[in-house]
Design a protein around this motif. Structure first.
Motif, PDB file in Angstrom:
ATOM      1  N   LYS A 119       0.830  -1.205   0.000  1.00  0.00           N
ATOM      2  CA  LYS A 119       0.000   0.000   0.000  1.00  0.00           C
ATOM      3  C   LYS A 119       0.867   1.260   0.000  1.00  0.00           C
ATOM      4  N   ALA A 120       1.950   1.243   0.770  1.00  0.00           N
ATOM      5  CA  ALA A 120       2.872   2.387   0.795  1.00  0.00           C
ATOM      6  C   ALA A 120       3.487   2.592  -0.590  1.00  0.00           C
ATOM      7  N   ARG A 121       3.844   1.502  -1.248  1.00  0.00           N
ATOM      8  CA  ARG A 121       4.419   1.598  -2.589  1.00  0.00           C
ATOM      9  C   ARG A 121       3.413   2.182  -3.572  1.00  0.00           C
ATOM     10  N   LYS A 122       2.171   1.763  -3.449  1.00  0.00           N
ATOM     11  CA  LYS A 122       1.125   2.294  -4.334  1.00  0.00           C
ATOM     12  C   LYS A 122       0.919   3.790  -4.089  1.00  0.00           C
ATOM     13  N   THR A 123       0.966   4.197  -2.831  1.00  0.00           N
ATOM     14  CA  THR A 123       0.840   5.619  -2.490  1.00  0.00           C
ATOM     15  C   THR A 123       1.972   6.420  -3.105  1.00  0.00           C
ATOM     16  N   VAL A 124       3.192   5.910  -3.005  1.00  0.00           N
ATOM     17  CA  VAL A 124       4.352   6.582  -3.593  1.00  0.00           C
ATOM     18  C   VAL A 124       4.171   6.678  -5.108  1.00  0.00           C
ATOM     19  N   SER A 125       3.712   5.606  -5.715  1.00  0.00           N
ATOM     20  CA  SER A 125       3.514   5.583  -7.159  1.00  0.00           C
ATOM     21  C   SER A 125       2.451   6.589  -7.590  1.00  0.00           C
ATOM     22  N   ASN A 126       1.372   6.703  -6.829  1.00  0.00           N
ATOM     23  CA  ASN A 126       0.292   7.636  -7.159  1.00  0.00           C
ATOM     24  C   ASN A 126       0.707   9.090  -6.959  1.00  0.00           C
ATOM     25  N   ASN A 127       1.691   9.320  -6.125  1.00  0.00           N
ATOM     26  CA  ASN A 127       2.138  10.702  -5.831  1.00  0.00           C
ATOM     27  C   ASN A 127       3.277  11.160  -6.728  1.00  0.00           C
ATOM     28  N   LYS A 128       3.596  10.400  -7.765  1.00  0.00           N
ATOM     29  CA  LYS A 128       4.693  10.789  -8.673  1.00  0.00           C
ATOM     30  C   LYS A 128       4.302  11.977  -9.521  1.00  0.00           C
TER      31      LYS A 128
END
Length: 124
Positions: free
Chosen positions: A115-124
């Motif tokens: 989930k943290a990785r997905k959040t980072v990906s969405n905030n690019k």
């Protein structure tokens, strides 16, 4: 998690992954010394220890891209660890009752980090 600061979250996951590695070492020491126990046990302990080491490395990332990359490794290693625990249980190399808490923990860590990785990906 609403009231948890980013620093507190990172610190708690760092501690949690470290405890997971320590628990994995204790579990590994209980595995039978048969050939299959040794081979699968080594695969398990490598991936389990990599979860903690790579999360720690992610916390030291110099860029968002590096952080994402390191988190991706943590996701892969956590998933691989879950796989090896499942193999140890289903092959009856180990007792399910002994392995189940580790399997539960690694799946929780996997969910959090994915989930943290997905959040980072969405905030690019």
């Amino acid at each position: 998690m609403e009231n948890v600061s980013k620093v507190d979250f990172v610190t708690s996951i760092k501690a949690r992954t470290k405890q997971f590695v320590l628990g994995s070492i204790k579990f590994y020491q209980t595995l039978p010394k048969t050939e299959e126990g040794k081979i699968i046990g080594r695969q398990f302990i490598r991936s389990a220890s990599s979860v903690g080491a790579n999360y720690r490395a992610a916390c030291r990332s110099r860029s968002r891209a590096e952080f994402f990359s390191k988190l991706s490794i943590v996701v892969e290693e956590a998933d691989e660890t879950a796989f090896w625990i499942e193999i140890l249980i289903e092959s009856k190399i180990t007792n399910s009752a002994e392995a189940q808490p580790l399997l539960k923990e690694v799946n929780e860590i996997l969910a959090i980090v994915a989930k943290a990785r997905k959040t980072v990906s969405n905030n690019k």
